[in-house]
Design a protein around this motif. Structure first.
Motif, short mmCIF file in Angstrom:
data_model
loop_
_atom_site.label_atom_id
_atom_site.label_comp_id
_atom_site.label_asym_id
_atom_site.label_seq_id
_atom_site.Cartn_x
_atom_site.Cartn_y
_atom_site.Cartn_z
N ARG A 58 0.83 -1.21 0.00
CA ARG A 58 0.00 0.00 0.00
C ARG A 58 0.86 1.26 0.00
NH1 ARG A 58 -3.14 -3.57 2.65
NH2 ARG A 58 -5.30 -3.71 1.99
N LYS A 59 1.94 1.25 0.78
CA LYS A 59 2.85 2.41 0.81
C LYS A 59 3.49 2.62 -0.57
CE LYS A 59 4.15 2.07 5.68
NZ LYS A 59 5.25 1.70 6.60
N ILE A 60 3.89 1.52 -1.19
CA ILE A 60 4.50 1.61 -2.52
C ILE A 60 3.49 2.16 -3.52
CG2 ILE A 60 5.39 0.25 -4.46
CD1 ILE A 60 6.65 -1.62 -2.28
N MET A 61 2.26 1.64 -3.49
CA MET A 61 1.24 2.11 -4.43
C MET A 61 0.90 3.58 -4.18
SD MET A 61 -1.28 -1.18 -4.96
CE MET A 61 -1.63 -1.42 -3.22
N ALA A 62 0.83 3.99 -2.93
CA ALA A 62 0.55 5.39 -2.62
C ALA A 62 1.68 6.28 -3.14
CB ALA A 62 0.38 5.57 -1.11
N ALA A 63 2.91 5.85 -2.97
CA ALA A 63 4.06 6.62 -3.47
C ALA A 63 4.01 6.72 -5.00
CB ALA A 63 5.37 5.98 -3.02
N LEU A 64 3.67 5.62 -5.66
CA LEU A 64 3.58 5.63 -7.12
C LEU A 64 2.44 6.52 -7.60
CD1 LEU A 64 4.24 1.86 -7.89
CD2 LEU A 64 5.75 3.79 -8.40
N GLN A 65 1.32 6.52 -6.88
CA GLN A 65 0.20 7.39 -7.26
C GLN A 65 0.57 8.86 -7.17
OE1 GLN A 65 -4.09 5.55 -6.53
NE2 GLN A 65 -3.06 5.95 -4.62
N ARG A 66 1.40 9.21 -6.20
CA ARG A 66 1.81 10.62 -6.06
C ARG A 66 2.74 11.02 -7.20
NH1 ARG A 66 1.49 9.11 -0.80
NH2 ARG A 66 3.69 8.56 -0.57
N ASP A 67 3.70 10.14 -7.54
CA ASP A 67 4.63 10.45 -8.62
C ASP A 67 5.38 9.19 -9.02
OD1 ASP A 67 6.47 11.42 -10.42
OD2 ASP A 67 7.38 12.87 -9.06
N PRO A 101 -0.78 0.56 -16.72
CA PRO A 101 0.29 1.25 -17.45
C PRO A 101 0.62 2.60 -16.82
CG PRO A 101 -1.74 1.15 -18.75
CD PRO A 101 -1.98 0.39 -17.49
N GLN A 102 1.88 2.97 -16.89
CA GLN A 102 2.29 4.29 -16.40
C GLN A 102 2.03 5.32 -17.49
OE1 GLN A 102 6.29 2.79 -14.78
NE2 GLN A 102 5.86 4.70 -13.71
N THR A 103 1.46 6.44 -17.08
CA THR A 103 1.19 7.52 -18.02
C THR A 103 1.65 8.83 -17.41
OG1 THR A 103 -1.01 7.92 -17.13
CG2 THR A 103 -0.85 6.33 -18.94
N VAL A 104 1.47 9.89 -18.16
CA VAL A 104 1.80 11.23 -17.69
C VAL A 104 0.52 12.04 -17.65
CG1 VAL A 104 3.05 13.34 -18.29
CG2 VAL A 104 4.11 11.12 -18.67
N LYS A 128 -11.53 19.56 -7.63
CA LYS A 128 -10.63 18.47 -7.28
C LYS A 128 -10.61 17.49 -8.44
CE LYS A 128 -9.65 14.75 -4.09
NZ LYS A 128 -10.02 14.03 -2.87
N SER A 129 -9.42 17.04 -8.78
CA SER A 129 -9.27 16.01 -9.80
C SER A 129 -8.10 15.14 -9.39
CB SER A 129 -9.01 16.64 -11.16
OG SER A 129 -8.79 15.61 -12.12
N THR A 130 -8.34 13.86 -9.30
CA THR A 130 -7.28 12.93 -8.94
C THR A 130 -7.56 11.57 -9.53
OG1 THR A 130 -6.02 11.96 -7.10
CG2 THR A 130 -8.38 12.28 -6.74
N THR A 131 -6.52 10.83 -9.75
CA THR A 131 -6.67 9.43 -10.14
C THR A 131 -6.28 8.53 -8.97
OG1 THR A 131 -4.42 9.38 -11.01
CG2 THR A 131 -6.19 9.88 -12.58
#
Length: 153
Positions: free
Chosen positions: A10-19, A53-56, A146-149
């Motif tokens: 979960r920590k890894i996924m949260a970090a990836l979601q941020r950047d 997939p990773q996107t920008v 607010k907009s977030t993925t």
């Protein structure tokens, strides 16, 4: 594939979601682990389909796409032939950022990003010329609050 997700995942996924563009070393430091175990966990989550997939994320307004419309669609057509045609029409239009089939009085809601109202009208005219719909209501977003993925992990 069944996968068990623990607090470190979960920590890894949260970090990836941020950047997700940060280095593996930075992410490992943030979650209190080392690089190889973090990489193995990311690979496991990707293989399981938890990480896509990773996107920008691009700034729509900076690129001139200043109008965001939420389009409510009601239809009297519910046959599979019509649905396939409708889904194809949505999938081939890059203006449609999101499309959802709903329960209730409205059948579909679309999030459509365009440069201006004239561009929305061109989108609308093209859509209704390709697929028959009963009623279309377009709502212009005046301000994105607010907009977030990011998911609430």
């Amino acid at each position: 594939m069944d996968i068990r997700i623990d607090d470190t995942d979960r920590k890894i996924m949260a970090a990836l979601q941020r950047d997700a563009g940060r280095s593996l070393d930075e992410i490992a430091r943030e979650v209190g682990s080392s690089k190889t175990p973090v990489w193995n966990r990311i690979r496991k989550l990707r293989d399981a389909g938890v990480i896509g997939p990773q996107t920008v994320v691009l700034d729509a307004e900076a690129l001139g796409f200043e109008a965001c419309f939420f389009v409510l669609i009601r239809t009297s057509e519910h046959e599979s032939k019509w649905q396939k045609k409708f889904l194809h029409a949505l999938q081939t239009r890059p203006e449609v950022q999101e499309a959802h089939r709903l329960a209730g009085d409205i059948d579909y809601i679309l999030k459509v990003r365009v440069k201006n109202a004239r561009a929305y009208d061109a989108f609308y005219q093209a859509l209704i010329s390709e697929v028959r719909v009963y009623n279309v209501t377009a709502l212009l977003s005046m301000e994105e609050i607010k907009s977030t993925t990011a998911l609430p992990l």
